[in-house]
Scaffold this active site. Structure first.
Site, PDB file in Angstrom:
ATOM      1  N   ASP A 233      19.934  43.082 -50.122  1.00 12.51           N
ATOM      2  CA  ASP A 233      20.143  44.514 -50.355  1.00 12.51           C
ATOM      3  C   ASP A 233      21.260  45.060 -49.302  1.00 12.51           C
ATOM      4  OD1 ASP A 233      18.242  43.916 -52.309  1.00 12.51           O
ATOM      5  OD2 ASP A 233      16.757  44.294 -50.900  1.00 12.51           O
TER       6      ASP A 233
ATOM      7  N   GLU B 173      17.530  49.307 -60.872  1.00 12.70           N
ATOM      8  CA  GLU B 173      17.325  49.473 -59.327  1.00 12.70           C
ATOM      9  C   GLU B 173      18.550  49.490 -58.607  1.00 12.70           C
ATOM     10  OE1 GLU B 173      14.514  46.375 -58.310  1.00 12.70           O
ATOM     11  OE2 GLU B 173      16.199  44.953 -57.832  1.00 12.70           O
TER      12      GLU B 173
ATOM     13  N   HIS C  10      22.598  44.575 -56.001  1.00 18.27           N
ATOM     14  CA  HIS C  10      22.174  45.482 -54.927  1.00 18.27           C
ATOM     15  C   HIS C  10      23.067  45.648 -53.907  1.00 18.27           C
ATOM     16  CE1 HIS C  10      18.341  47.628 -53.213  1.00 18.27           C
ATOM     17  NE2 HIS C  10      19.466  48.167 -52.650  1.00 18.27           N
TER      18      HIS C  10
ATOM     19  N   ARG D 268      19.397  34.800 -50.568  1.00 19.20           N
ATOM     20  CA  ARG D 268      20.513  36.058 -50.769  1.00 19.20           C
ATOM     21  C   ARG D 268      21.152  36.341 -49.665  1.00 19.20           C
ATOM     22  NH1 ARG D 268      16.482  40.295 -53.485  1.00 19.20           N
ATOM     23  NH2 ARG D 268      15.244  39.780 -51.534  1.00 19.20           N
TER      24      ARG D 268
END
Length: 672
Positions: free
Chosen positions: A40, A214, A278, A312
């Site tokens: 993110d 999202e 994201h 990630r």
């Protein structure tokens, strides 16, 4: 007597210019991943410095780092500026922080749950009045209260025409999944007025594993406001969607926002990047180049809960722009040294004067040593053997005393293999396809990998014939090793003369096949399947000119179809895989090249995308020169395989077969 002084001044000025130019070049080059195990990511450029904040895998703190270049973020020291509470609000799942400077102060927006109720996720705000976000005190301003008080997260903020807005993810108990909302702000930590739903997970690609919209991010360019968002679960299925509004529209009117019907940034097998999403946006230091910052994993299969997987990694690449002013994100680039100026990636870390790697391909790249009649190539990675396979139609070009078109009948599919990333190929043998017994004819294989096995869609001719007046079907075969093939079915398509299948996965799920229907003027037809077994014919896809050997692929933000029109290769472009626009001008490979066995038009091609480079594998009949009237006999029958790199500029594909072709097909991650 003043000349030496002038000369020194000029030299110093020149050195300063060169140093500045080199610094600008270095600023446009970075290693991917930028930072490992940071999800993110939010990167912003402030006063010539990149500031980065992201989710840490422990979900327990907020860290900040800064650097003069994007590449420097990977080496920058992190400073922990806030830690989770022991209990109560803000004591679990510290997610998706963003850093913004508003009214001379710094604000961090982040999501957090409670240790005693970890899914009680809400949005919280920190404030710092210091000019330097690494100094001063971070003060908790509390929760941003939203309408539903259910599950809110992933807040970002932007100002437009004097009004500040918050965009975030929330859950309406009456709507399945999580949605994207927009509202005005009256302070940097509170909302005012209506909270407007601008997107919900209503398309199949937004509903894989979970129904999710999202992680919104805002980009304002070209008279439009773009909001990217992430969709589906957080595994390989995670992808980016796109909302667009005109800059003059009422942003609080849900009808002002138009949703792209397909994802705009998805996992890519060729570059071994999975679950990209994201994101945030930043620019080059000079502000001239827009940059997408996002996270992705470099392997597909995770095992267990994706939220518990730490891999990630933060990555970055250039945003390109289409003619209509909308962003083109391309495909996730592979791990390695990335040059934003050329949009090329070199596998391995940055070194001085790094250049795209690859080995010059042989010309021709392959000739079949048995029959010298290789054609219709298709290339795929063999995971078990860790090498590239090339399947091809194997015509009996060097067999004399064959009547009519007997020479193109009676052979099995050939296999060549490459251990040097596709630059050279050696003969492996033929595919073991017992279906139909001996004396059958196999043409134009299409080979894909899905569901843990390989699928072949093969043109099957039931015998050896002297003319073209006989049935031709497409059959489905499967294999675990790319050598031994088991018959599954004969497809029921538009007619009894269908050839040259091409299959790709649809963005919303399922599969689409294109093929040549010889009964309808050799038009290109298509069919759809949910499972690769059962196919529904959908009719004609392209019929403006006769053609065969369709190859469909996604590259540079568009879908492309290449067909063999016997005057080189026709090119079509589509945004939706249904409506195809033909590229004007000369066909690809229409004009003869100068290399060995390449002095004629090219035909029936495959396209391999690797690290956002596209390679066109095609075949030629080297002795079928225009000045030769006789196209029969051993000489004119023989064929060779060639490869050339494709280029795209302003929505047009091109290639130069007379330049050296540097090939580097990246091996696919074996963990897929």
């Amino acid at each position: 007597m003043f000349y030496p002084v002038i000369r020194v001044v000029v030299c110093v000025a020149a050195l300063m210019f060169c140093a500045r130019a080199q610094a600008e070049t270095d600023a446009l080059r970075w290693n991917n991943p930028l930072v490992e195990q940071r999800a993110d990511p939010h990167v912003t450029l402030v006063d010539g410095q990149y500031l980065m904040i992201a989710t840490v895998p422990e979900y327990d703190r907020i860290e900040l780092r800064k650097a003069a270049t994007l590449d420097g973020l990977g080496k920058a020291e992190e400073k922990t500026i806030w830690k989770k509470h022991a209990s109560g609000p803000m004591s679990a799942h510290i997610w998706a922080p963003e850093l913004h400077r508003i009214g001379g102060k710094w604000y961090i927006y982040f999501a957090a749950g409670r240790a005693e109720k970890i899914w009680d996720i809400r949005i919280y705000v920190l404030e710092n009045a210091s000019a330097d976000p690494f100094a001063g005190e971070w003060v908790e301003k509390g929760q941003i209260k939203t309408q539903f008080e259910t599950f809110s997260l992933d807040a970002t903020t932007f100002e437009h025409r004097g009004t500040r807005y918050l965009v975030w993810t929330d859950r309406d108990p009456k709507i399945k999944g999580t949605n994207i909302y927009l509202a005005k702000m009256d302070t940097p930590w509170s909302l005012t007025g209506p909270q407007v739903l601008i997107s919900k997970p209503e398309l199949p690609w937004e509903q894989i594993r979970h129904w999710v919209n999202e992680g919104p991010a805002v980009l304002m360019r070209n008279g439009k406001i773009f909001v990217t968002y992430s969709a589906s679960g957080t595994g390989a299925e995670y992808c980016l969607g796109l909302l667009t509004a005109e800059e003059g529209a009422d942003l609080l009117d849900a009808k002002s926002w138009k949703k792209a019907q397909s994802p705009v940034f998805v996992a890519n097998d060729a570059t071994s990047q999975f679950g990209p999403g994201h994101n945030s946006f930043t620019t080059s230091v000079d502000g001239k180049t827009d940059i997408l910052v996002y996270h992705a994993r470099n392997y597909r299969e995770i095992g267990g809960d994706p939220l518990k997987n730490p891999d990630r990694h933060t990555r970055a690449q250039v945003v390109r722009w289409k003619a209509d002013g909308s962003p083109d994100f391309g495909v996730p680039v592979p791990d390695g040294a990335y040059d934003a100026a050329t949009e090329k990636t070199v596998v391995g870390k940055l070194t001085a004067n790094a250049k795209p790697r690859g080995k010059v391909a042989a010309k021709p790249v392959f000739r079949d040593r048995v029959h010298d009649g290789a054609a219709d190539p298709v290339v795929i990675w063999n995971r078990a053997e860790k090498k590239w396979f090339m399947f091809y139609t194997n015509r009996r070009a060097n067999v004399s005393a064959l009547d009519g078109v007997t020479w193109v009948h009676g052979t099995k599919i050939g296999i060549a293999e490459s251990v040097d990333d596709g630059a050279t190929w050696t003969y492996r043998g033929t595919a073991n396809i017992p279906h139909g017994g001996e004396g059958m004819t196999h043409w134009a294989p299409e080979v894909i990998e899905a569901g843990g096995k390989y699928h072949m869609y093969l043109t099957f001719v039931p015998g050896i014939f002297t003319d073209w007046k006989h049935p031709r079907d497409i059959v489905h075969l499967t294999s675990k090793n790319l050598v031994d093939w088991e018959y599954r079915s004969t497809l029921k398509l538009a007619s009894d003369r269908v050839i040259d299948a091409c299959v790709i996965a649809l963005p919303e799920g399922g599969w689409r096949m294109w093929y040549n229907n010889e009964r309808d003027g050799k038009s290109i037809y298509y069919a759809d399947s949910a499972d690769l077994e059962n196919w529904t014919d959908k009719g004609k896809a392209v019929g403006d000119q006769a053609g065969e050997g369709p190859k469909v692929f996604r590259w540079r933000g568009a879908y492309w179809m290449i067909t063999d029109v016997w005057r080189g290769l026709g090119v079509y472009r589509s945004d939706d895989l249904v409506n195809w626009a033909r590229q004007g001008g000369d066909n690809l490979l229409q004009h003869p090249g100068k290399g060995e066995d390449d002095g004629v038009k090219g035909g029936h091609a495959d396209v391999v995308i690797s690290a956002d480079r596209a390679y066109l594998f095609y075949f030629t009949h080297p002795d079928r020169k225009p000045e030769r009237s006789n196209t029969d006999g051993i000489g004119p029958r023989r064929s060779s395989l060639q490869v050339v790199e494709l280029f795209e500029k302003d929505g047009v594909l091109s290639c130069d077969r007379d330049l050296p072709t540097y090939v580097e097909l990246l091996s696919i991650n074996p963990n897929k």
